[in-house]
Design a protein around this motif. Structure first.
Motif, mmCIF file in Angstrom:
data_model
loop_
_atom_site.group_PDB
_atom_site.id
_atom_site.type_symbol
_atom_site.label_atom_id
_atom_site.label_comp_id
_atom_site.label_asym_id
_atom_site.label_seq_id
_atom_site.Cartn_x
_atom_site.Cartn_y
_atom_site.Cartn_z
ATOM 1 N N PHE A 30 0.836 -1.206 0.000
ATOM 2 C CA PHE A 30 0.000 0.000 0.000
ATOM 3 C C PHE A 30 0.871 1.258 0.000
ATOM 4 O O PHE A 30 0.607 2.206 -0.750
ATOM 5 C CB PHE A 30 -0.919 -0.016 1.218
ATOM 6 C CG PHE A 30 -1.853 1.166 1.297
ATOM 7 C CD1 PHE A 30 -2.843 1.345 0.342
ATOM 8 C CD2 PHE A 30 -1.747 2.091 2.311
ATOM 9 C CE1 PHE A 30 -3.717 2.428 0.408
ATOM 10 C CE2 PHE A 30 -2.609 3.174 2.387
ATOM 11 C CZ PHE A 30 -3.602 3.340 1.431
ATOM 12 N N GLY A 31 1.899 1.265 0.834
ATOM 13 C CA GLY A 31 2.786 2.421 0.876
ATOM 14 C C GLY A 31 3.489 2.653 -0.449
ATOM 15 O O GLY A 31 3.639 3.796 -0.896
ATOM 16 N N LEU A 32 3.918 1.579 -1.100
ATOM 17 C CA LEU A 32 4.611 1.693 -2.386
ATOM 18 C C LEU A 32 3.691 2.282 -3.457
ATOM 19 O O LEU A 32 4.108 3.137 -4.253
ATOM 20 C CB LEU A 32 5.116 0.322 -2.823
ATOM 21 C CG LEU A 32 5.928 0.269 -4.117
ATOM 22 C CD1 LEU A 32 7.187 1.106 -3.987
ATOM 23 C CD2 LEU A 32 6.287 -1.175 -4.461
ATOM 24 N N SER A 36 4.298 5.970 -4.990
ATOM 25 C CA SER A 36 4.522 6.072 -6.432
ATOM 26 C C SER A 36 3.605 7.126 -7.047
ATOM 27 O O SER A 36 4.019 7.917 -7.907
ATOM 28 C CB SER A 36 4.288 4.718 -7.099
ATOM 29 O OG SER A 36 5.198 3.747 -6.609
ATOM 30 N N TRP A 37 2.357 7.143 -6.606
ATOM 31 C CA TRP A 37 1.405 8.157 -7.084
ATOM 32 C C TRP A 37 1.876 9.553 -6.689
ATOM 33 O O TRP A 37 1.934 10.471 -7.533
ATOM 34 C CB TRP A 37 0.018 7.852 -6.552
ATOM 35 C CG TRP A 37 -0.779 9.027 -6.054
ATOM 36 C CD1 TRP A 37 -1.105 9.311 -4.759
ATOM 37 C CD2 TRP A 37 -1.384 10.066 -6.844
ATOM 38 N NE1 TRP A 37 -1.851 10.457 -4.686
ATOM 39 C CE2 TRP A 37 -2.042 10.948 -5.952
ATOM 40 C CE3 TRP A 37 -1.419 10.351 -8.200
ATOM 41 C CZ2 TRP A 37 -2.729 12.086 -6.367
ATOM 42 C CZ3 TRP A 37 -2.097 11.495 -8.629
ATOM 43 C CH2 TRP A 37 -2.743 12.332 -7.722
ATOM 44 N N ALA A 38 2.259 9.726 -5.439
ATOM 45 C CA ALA A 38 2.680 11.049 -4.967
ATOM 46 C C ALA A 38 3.932 11.532 -5.695
ATOM 47 O O ALA A 38 4.064 12.719 -5.997
ATOM 48 C CB ALA A 38 2.932 11.004 -3.454
ATOM 49 N N GLY A 39 4.841 10.604 -5.992
ATOM 50 C CA GLY A 39 6.080 10.977 -6.651
ATOM 51 C C GLY A 39 5.906 11.423 -8.095
ATOM 52 O O GLY A 39 6.805 12.066 -8.656
ATOM 53 N N GLY A 157 8.550 4.369 -2.824
ATOM 54 C CA GLY A 157 7.724 4.664 -3.984
ATOM 55 C C GLY A 157 7.950 6.064 -4.523
ATOM 56 O O GLY A 157 8.039 6.272 -5.740
ATOM 57 N N ALA A 158 8.053 7.049 -3.600
ATOM 58 C CA ALA A 158 8.301 8.424 -4.023
ATOM 59 C C ALA A 158 9.673 8.556 -4.677
ATOM 60 O O ALA A 158 9.842 9.266 -5.675
ATOM 61 C CB ALA A 158 8.185 9.363 -2.827
ATOM 62 N N THR A 159 10.668 7.860 -4.109
ATOM 63 C CA THR A 159 12.015 7.888 -4.682
ATOM 64 C C THR A 159 12.029 7.239 -6.058
ATOM 65 O O THR A 159 12.679 7.729 -6.993
ATOM 66 C CB THR A 159 12.997 7.159 -3.753
ATOM 67 O OG1 THR A 159 12.967 7.758 -2.457
ATOM 68 C CG2 THR A 159 14.417 7.228 -4.301
ATOM 69 N N LEU A 160 11.292 6.138 -6.193
ATOM 70 C CA LEU A 160 11.181 5.470 -7.489
ATOM 71 C C LEU A 160 10.529 6.391 -8.512
ATOM 72 O O LEU A 160 10.945 6.447 -9.680
ATOM 73 C CB LEU A 160 10.381 4.182 -7.351
ATOM 74 C CG LEU A 160 10.149 3.366 -8.625
ATOM 75 C CD1 LEU A 160 11.478 2.902 -9.213
ATOM 76 C CD2 LEU A 160 9.244 2.167 -8.334
ATOM 77 N N GLY A 161 9.507 7.133 -8.062
ATOM 78 C CA GLY A 161 8.857 8.081 -8.951
ATOM 79 C C GLY A 161 9.814 9.162 -9.419
ATOM 80 O O GLY A 161 9.814 9.555 -10.595
ATOM 81 N N SER A 162 10.664 9.633 -8.508
ATOM 82 C CA SER A 162 11.660 10.637 -8.866
ATOM 83 C C SER A 162 12.659 10.070 -9.880
ATOM 84 O O SER A 162 13.051 10.745 -10.839
ATOM 85 C CB SER A 162 12.401 11.111 -7.611
ATOM 86 O OG SER A 162 13.413 12.037 -7.932
ATOM 87 N N LEU A 163 13.060 8.807 -9.669
ATOM 88 C CA LEU A 163 13.987 8.163 -10.601
ATOM 89 C C LEU A 163 13.355 8.012 -11.978
ATOM 90 O O LEU A 163 13.996 8.292 -13.004
ATOM 91 C CB LEU A 163 14.396 6.792 -10.054
ATOM 92 C CG LEU A 163 15.281 5.924 -10.962
ATOM 93 C CD1 LEU A 163 16.620 6.619 -11.216
ATOM 94 C CD2 LEU A 163 15.499 4.548 -10.332
#
Length: 386
Positions: A30-32, A36-39, A157-163
């Motif tokens: 759930f956190g991931l 990911s959405w937020a990122g 997830g946010a870090t992945l989104g940034s990447l």
């Protein structure tokens, strides 16, 4: 004969071990997804050429969906129980995530984010209900650790989104790459989750406020979500406007808050056994207030980061222990408290924005400190926190 007897024992032992990790996996999943959405929010906004004002309305749709989810979560928890609801809501949540990435216009994006709020809220209620049931059966506190895992995977997830953004990968492609593997992980976790009672009767209302002793738990969730959401949305803006912080420094306020919240949650269950939930929530809220007032009075942005880190430590245990106490009273109580909490997340950031507009950013952050004091006062009077 000995071998034939020991084989079932080994398989039973493996199943028990798998069940121990299934619920943490659900929280991490759930956190991931939400991280990911937020990122990818900036990329999604740029993709549909949305203004800052329109973007705020898009984000409000998520909170509105969460508030309106109560009748759906009531039906699903009553019909299927927490275990199957986790699977169905999780698959729906992944589908909605993909639809967000593919939304071509602002209205379509708003509708998708509204559905994100609905499905995420149902998933949240179901997994917290399962966690509360496990605590009740085992007699051991683990809600804080589970929320810590959710927080940690949200940062991942946010870090992945940034990447993904740095690699110029479109949100639609990013979310499609996530959805398949995460659906498989969700199915694996569902397959070994402990069975629960189905057919629990939950009131079918469009929106339910907590009643009786649950009112104070609902208020804690309401003010807690107001404080957390406001810090997430406005702490970086405070550093930028008040101290002239750079675009690289300003987001570190949320990072400091989130990392210290994560660390605090990983130790929360052991602290609860020693000191009790009521003392931890009330004392923590006063610590958060002190940290926020410290940030307001800080001489520069770097010192203010310490204040936001302290606030993360103080507010970390509000949600895990409120949801644990509400979940112990059954899914109806948990859904009602969650609905009130989500309404706080919907109302908090705009209220803080109004204070910032008319009085200033320092007053806005001080206002969040005042909310933390209110949390401490309510926690002291809440009998269900033990």
């Amino acid at each position: 004969m000995h071998t034939s007897v020991s084989a079932p024992r080994r398989s039973s032992f493996v199943l028990v071990q798998a069940q121990q990790y299934s619920l943490p996996l659900v929280f991490a999943l759930f956190g991931l997804i939400m991280g990911s959405w937020a990122g990818r929010i900036p990329a999604l906004a740029a993709g549909v050429n949305v203004s800052h004002a329109a973007l705020s309305m898009v984000l409000v749709c998520g909170g509105l969906g969460a508030v309106l989810s109560y009748p759906v979560s009531s039906f699903m928890m009553g019909r299927f129980g927490a275990r199957k609801t986790i699977l169905l809501a999780g698959l729906a949540l992944l589908s909605v995530l993909v639809s967000i990435g593919m939304a071509p216009t602002v209205p379509r994006l708003m509708m998708s984010v509204l559905m994100l709020g609905v499905t995420a809220s149902i998933f949240d209620v179901a997994m917290n209900s399962a966690a509360a049931r496990r605590e009740k059966v085992s007699g051991k506190s683990e809600m804080s650790r589970l929320h810590g895992l959710c927080c940690a995977s949200g940062l991942v997830g946010a870090t992945l989104g940034s990447l993904m953004a740095s690699l110029k990968i479109a949100p639609a492609t990013h979310f499609l790459m996530l959805a398949g593997p995460l659906a498989v992980v969700l199915w694996m976790a569902y397959s070994v989750l402990e069975a629960d009672e189905v057919g629990v009767q939950v009131e079918k209302k469009s929106f339910a406020l907590p009643r009786g002793p649950l009112v104070l738990l609902g208020l804690l969730g309401f003010f807690g979500s107001m404080a957390e959401g406001s810090i997430a949305d406005w702490s970086g803006m405070f550093l930028k406007e008040h101290f002239g912080a750079s675009d690289g420094l300003a987001p570190l306020s949320l990072s400091a808050f989130s990392v210290m919240m994560l660390i605090s949650r990983m130790f929360g269950d052991k602290l609860k056994e020693r000191h009790g939930a009521k003392r931890l929530v009330s004392t923590g809220a006063m610590i958060a207030a002190a940290g926020l007032f410290f940030a307001v009075l800080a001489p520069n942005a770097y010192v203010a980061l310490i204040g936001f880190a302290v606030a993360g430590v103080g507010l970390a245990l509000v949600f895990p222990f409120v949801f644990s106490a509400a979940g112990a009273q059954g899914p109806a109580a948990l859904a009602a408290v969650a609905s009130m909490a989500y309404s706080g997340s919907l109302m908090g950031p705009p209220a803080i924005g109004a204070v910032a507009h008319f009085i200033g950013m320092q007053a806005a952050i001080a206002y969040i400190g005042g909310l933390s004091i209110v949390i401490a006062m309510v926690a002291c009077r809440t009998r269900m926190l033990k």
